[in-house]
Design an enzyme around this catalytic site. Structure first.
Site, short mmCIF file in Angstrom:
data_model
loop_
_atom_site.label_atom_id
_atom_site.label_comp_id
_atom_site.label_asym_id
_atom_site.label_seq_id
_atom_site.Cartn_x
_atom_site.Cartn_y
_atom_site.Cartn_z
N THR A 182 81.50 76.34 83.43
CA THR A 182 81.23 74.96 83.76
C THR A 182 80.53 74.42 82.54
O THR A 182 80.04 75.21 81.74
CB THR A 182 80.31 74.89 85.00
OG1 THR A 182 81.10 75.08 86.18
CG2 THR A 182 79.56 73.58 85.14
N VAL A 211 85.87 72.58 96.69
CA VAL A 211 84.91 71.86 95.85
C VAL A 211 83.70 72.77 95.64
O VAL A 211 83.22 73.38 96.59
CB VAL A 211 84.48 70.54 96.52
CG1 VAL A 211 83.40 69.85 95.70
CG2 VAL A 211 85.68 69.61 96.70
N GLY A 212 83.25 72.86 94.41
CA GLY A 212 82.08 73.70 94.11
C GLY A 212 80.80 72.90 94.17
O GLY A 212 80.73 71.79 94.69
N ASP A 213 79.76 73.48 93.59
CA ASP A 213 78.44 72.85 93.62
C ASP A 213 78.30 71.72 92.60
O ASP A 213 77.50 70.79 92.79
CB ASP A 213 77.35 73.88 93.33
CG ASP A 213 77.53 74.52 91.95
OD1 ASP A 213 78.67 74.91 91.62
OD2 ASP A 213 76.55 74.59 91.19
N THR A 233 75.23 76.19 86.81
CA THR A 233 76.51 76.88 86.62
C THR A 233 76.44 78.24 87.29
O THR A 233 75.41 78.91 87.24
CB THR A 233 76.85 77.06 85.12
OG1 THR A 233 78.00 77.91 85.03
CG2 THR A 233 75.70 77.66 84.32
N GLY A 234 77.53 78.62 87.93
CA GLY A 234 77.52 79.91 88.60
C GLY A 234 78.40 79.86 89.84
O GLY A 234 79.24 78.97 89.98
N GLY A 236 79.49 78.75 92.81
CA GLY A 236 79.19 77.48 93.44
C GLY A 236 78.80 77.52 94.91
O GLY A 236 77.88 76.81 95.34
#
Ligand code: ASP
Length: 315
Positions: A182, A211-213, A233-234, A236
Site C-alpha cells: 500500500t 474493501v480493505g482498511d 499498511t498491512g 487490512g
C-alpha cells in the site's frame, strides 16, 4: 519556529534483504525518495499538509513497484480494484473511494470526493462515474499491468485463498510471500496543520468487492490536528477490526500518550494480539513523526525541516 515534516510508506510485510537484488533495492529507495521530495517541496513552498500528502501519494501511485495505482495487485477476477482515502486534520474533512477501476490516481479521486461532493465515501461504479464526471484521469487496463504482480497472482489464483479465515493455510502462505503493499503519506505543514493519505490495490487474489482498511476513515487513514495523522499498511481486515488509526488518536487524546507510545501500543501490542501484521506512519502537529511496524520490513521515508532525513526498508 513551527517545524514542517512529511513521512511516507510504500507498504509493509515480509520484506527481506535476501529476496532483493541490489538494483531492485536501489529502485525502491529511489521511488521513496522521489515521493518524499514531491511532498516536501509542497511544504517548503508553504503549501498545505493535505496537498503535500496528495503530491507524495501520486508519485507512489505512478511507480509500478508499489501496490497502488499503476502496478496494483490482481483480484481473484484478474483485474485491479483500488481503494484510497485522504483526510485533513485541520477541519476533519475527508474523502475516500473503494473498488475503483481504471482511475490513474485514486488519491486524486478521493480528494475530489472530499472537496467537490457532499459525501465522504464513494464506492464501485458510483465512484467511477463520479471520476468521469469530474474529469479525473482514467487509463486503460494495460496501464495497471505489471508482470511481477501478475506472476504473484498466477501462483495463488486457483486457490480459494482469500476468505480471511486465520486457520486457512493459504492466507499464511500469502502473507509470508509478502503479497501485500500500500502507499501512504502523512504531513505537518508550516501552519501546524496535519493530513494523511493512503492508496492501495489491496491484497492479491482478493474477492470481487473486497474493501480493505486503507479507505476507511479511522481504520487505515485518519487525521486530526489535536492528535495525529496516520496512514496504515498491512493485513487490512485486522486493521479494520482494530480501528487502528483512530485508536492511536484516542490513546493520545484520552490517555495522554505521545505519538510514538500510542503507535507502539497499537502496532506492537494490540494488533499483534490478533495477528495483525503490518505497520503505520504517523505525525503530530509539532512535526514529530514515527514509523512503526511489526513485520520484517516497511518501505518508508521521512524528512523534517530541522534537517532530519531517512529512507529505509528493513527493520
Ligand atoms: N492494508 C491494505 C489492504 O488490506 C493492504 C496493505 O497495506 O498491504 O487492502
Amino acid at each position: 519556529m513551527q517545524q514542517f515534516s512529511i513521512a511516507i510508506h510504500g507498504g509493509a510485510g515480509t520484506i527481506l534483504k535476501v529476496d532483493m537484488t541490489p538494483a531492485l533495492e536501489a529502485a525502491y529507495l529511489q521511488g521513496l525518495q522521489d515521493a518524499l521530495d514531491a511532498g516536501y517541496a509542497v511544504l517548503e513552498q508553504e503549501g498545505s499538509a493535505v496537498n503535500a500528502v496528495k503530491a507524495a501519494t501520486v508519485i507512489l501511485e505512478d511507480n509500478i513497484l508499489f501496490n497502488a495505482g499503476r502496478g496494483s495487485v490482481f483480484t481473484k477476477k484478474g483485474v485491479q480494484e483500488m481503494d484510497a482515502a485522504i483526510m485533513d486534520g485541520s477541519d476533519l474533512s475527508a474523502g475516500a473511494v473503494a473498488g475503483v477501476r481504471n482511475v490513474r490516481n485514486p488519491i486524486e479521486l478521493a480528494m475530489e470526493v472530499m472537496h467537490n461532493s457532499n459525501h465522504v465515501f464513494l464506492c464501485g461504479k458510483g465512484a467511477n462515474d463520479f471520476a468521469i464526471k469530474q474529469g479525473i484521469k482514467l487509463e486503460p487496463e494495460e496501464y495497471f499491468y505489471s508482470q511481477f504482480r501478475y506472476d504473484q497472482w498466477k501462483a495463488v489464483r486457483d486457490s480459494d485463498g482469500y476468505s480471511l479465515d486465520h486457520t486457512n493455510h493459504q492466507i499464511e502462505e500469502l502473507m509470508k510471500d509478502k503479497k501485500f503493499g500500500t502507499v501512504g503519506a502523512v504531513a505537518c505543514d508550516s501552519k501546524g496543520n496535519i493530513a494523511a493519505a493512503t492508496s492501495t490495490g489491496g491484497m492479491t487474489n482478493k474477492k470481487y468487492g473486497r474493501v480493505g482498511d486503507s479507505p476507511i476513515i479511522g481504520s487505515g487513514t485518519y487525521a486530526n490536528n489535536h492528535t495525529c495523522a496516520i496512514s496504515c499498511t498491512g493485513h487490512g481486515e485486522l486493521f479494520i477490526r482494530s480501528v487502528a488509526a483512530y485508536d492511536v488518536s484516542c490513546l493520545m487524546e484520552y490517555k495522554g500518550m505521545s505519538l510514538q507510545e500510542a503507535m507502539d501500543e497499537v502496532v506492537n501490542k494490540k494488533l499483534m494480539l490478533i495477528g495483525g501484521e503490518g505497520g503505520m506512519i504517523g505525525i503530530d502537529a509539532h512535526g514529530n513523526y514515527a514509523l512503526v511496524f511489526n513485520s520484517a520490513g516497511m518501505y518508508r521515508a521521512a524528512r523534517k525541516s530541522d534537517g532530519t532525513h531517512e529512507v529505509s526498508i528493513y527493520k
